[in-house]
Design an enzyme around this catalytic site. Structure first.
Site, PDB file in Angstrom:
ATOM      1  NE  ARG A  15      32.313  27.967  35.986  1.00 46.13           N
ATOM      2  CZ  ARG A  15      32.769  29.210  36.009  1.00 46.13           C
ATOM      3  NH1 ARG A  15      33.368  29.722  34.945  1.00 46.13           N
ATOM      4  NH2 ARG A  15      32.655  29.942  37.100  1.00 46.13           N
ATOM      5  CB  THR A  79      30.570  37.250  48.133  1.00 48.60           C
ATOM      6  OG1 THR A  79      30.145  38.499  47.557  1.00 48.60           O
ATOM      7  CG2 THR A  79      31.113  36.363  47.035  1.00 48.60           C
ATOM      8  N   GLY A 137      35.414  43.173  38.055  1.00 48.39           N
ATOM      9  CA  GLY A 137      35.005  44.454  38.612  1.00 48.39           C
ATOM     10  C   GLY A 137      36.164  45.437  38.599  1.00 48.39           C
ATOM     11  CB  ALA A 377      71.531 -11.041  42.575  1.00 48.77           C
TER      12      ALA A 377
END
Length: 453
Positions: A15, A79, A137, A377
């Site tokens: 995904r 798992t 769960g 500069a």
């Protein structure tokens, strides 16, 4: 107590819609798995066992400098099956924390609490109370003790009202893992081996299952797609900003701030919007950081002002310094107190002593500039001959006129002046004026070129 950390990092992450393995997706400038590995190191884990699968070569290569034991899960069978793969190398003594490479932000503080609670029972887990538990769960308790984990699809209507959910993070005595893991079965609708089954085994053996909850809910949030990754990034950054505000930092908008490393600060620091901090940075008191600034491995002393869109990378900045806007300090730069670095000035591997000013459009590379010198500069140090770098030394109170090129190696003496527009190729003694220009040519009644019609 001997602690092993087991990290499940074998998922493909479909995904995410990315060629990069999911656990290598970045959060706060670090791969998801990197956060978990760092936490394991903070816990002083004796061993870090990481289960790899999809993109395993890329994952292993990304962490080749870490002391990790790699275990392959060739088939994605759940798992429980993933943790089973560790049994040949898993110690039989001590405890294991079971963590996930895509759950990056669980803190060492939370895991230490889990370790402490689990020592008393042999098994513990992190649970979380949520407002909307659909899909998770449920933790089923009896007289306060965990009795089972029931998946949402298998839960009764009464059980679906339970708001305490399983995060999947466990701490288990290794001897118990060696006993329980071989007993796991895949006789279920998914044909997978579920790690949650060890909870039922523990209850069957008469063990009490310890549980704790994290201090912050995002600690146990997983990442499955880019939306979840972005939401977790903002939650984490918001919490980092809150911590810094408690330390005395003021933000123009704490929602528009990114800390991709570590930061220590003094008091009364002000940080404008869209500032990015990388690596380890140190900021003193009364420092202002302008919008869009990027700091990486930088040290900024007190009372310094960094104006918008400045980049400071591996540089040390003294007190009462003004930098920017649109300035860049590259690695090896050291600015002493009261230095002024202005817009579109780049400094690399150079030491500017107290009071030096370079206010516009200047490049100082491999240079040493003495106190109170002024760099006009458009001045550049020509430090690279195409092969090697060379040093420019400018003495104190020197004045370098605008649009000058100092061809290194070269030394400009104390109090010397370089006329504007000069290309200086030889050393200039102290208190000497040096300039180099061709003869000015003038043509009267000059006709400018015209566009061809």
């Amino acid at each position: 107590m001997s602690t092993t950390v087991i990290i499940l990092a074998a998922g493909k992450g479909t995904r995410m819609r990315s060629q990069l393995p999911k656990v290598l997706q970045p959060l706060a400038g670090q791969p998801l798995l990197g956060h978990v590995v760092e936490t394991a190191k903070q816990l002083k884990a004796r061993r870090i066992i990481t289960i790899f699968g999809h993109g395993g070569a890329h994952v292993q290569n990304a962490f080749k400098e870490e002391n990790i034991e790699w275990v392959e899960q060739k088939e994605q069978l759940g798992t429980g099956h993933a943790v089973q793969m560790t049994l040949p190398v898993l110690p039989t003594d001590g405890f294991s924390l079971i963590l996930y490479g895509d759950v990056p932000l669980v803190s060492s503080e939370t895991l230490n609490k889990l370790l402490e609670a689990s020592q008393k029972t042999g098994i513990g887990m992190i649970t979380l109370n949520v407002d909307e538990p659909t899909g998770y769960g449920r933790i089923v308790r009896s007289h306060g003790q965990i009795q089972a984990i029931v998946e949402h699809k298998d839960a009764s209507e009464e059980q679906r009202q339970i708001t305490e959910i399983n995060t999947g993070i466990y701490c288990v005595e290794n001897s118990k893992l060696h006993e329980w893991l071989p007993q796991l079965s895949n006789e279920n609708a998914q044909g997978e081996y579920y790690l949650t089954d060890i909870v039922a085994m523990a209850v069957q053996d008469g063990l009490e299952i310890a549980s704790i909850q994290p201090k912050l809910a995002y600690e146990v949030e997983g990442v499955n797609d880019r939306i979840q990754l972005a939401n977790l990034e903002r939650a984490f950054q918001r919490q980092q900003a809150i911590h810094l505000m408690r330390e005395g930092v003021a933000f123009a908008d704490p929602e528009r701030f990114d800390l991709r490393g570590t930061l220590t600060t003094g008091q009364d620091v002000y940080i404008d919007i869209n500032v990015i901090i990388e690596g380890h940075c140190e900021i003193g008191s009364n420092v202002e950081i302008g919008a869009g600034t990027i700091l990486k491995d930088a040290k900024i002393a007190s009372n310094t002002k960094i104006q918008p869109y400045t980049i400071i990378d591996n540089a040390v900045v003294g007190e009462k310094v003004i930098i920017g806007p649109f300035a860049r300090l590259r690695p090896g730069t050291q600015l002493d107190n009261d230095v002024h670095i202005g817009n579109f000035v780049e400094v690399k591997n150079s030491h500017l002593e107290k009071g030096v000013k370079a206010n516009h459009f200047t490049y100082l590379g491999d240079a040493e500039v003495g106190t109170e010198s002024n760099i006009g500069a458009g001045t550049i140090t020509c430090n690279y001959d195409g092969v090697n770098k060379h040093k420019t030394k400018i003495g104190s109170s020197a004045f370098i006129g605008s649009n000058s090129s100092l061809v290194a190696p070269i030394s400009i003496g104390k109090g010397a002046t370089v006329g504007a527009g000069s290309v200086i190729t030889r050393d200039v003694p102290e208190n000497t004026l040096a300039f180099e220009r061709s003869q000015q040519i003038e043509k009267a009644n000059y006709q400018r070129p015209q566009k061809t019609k």
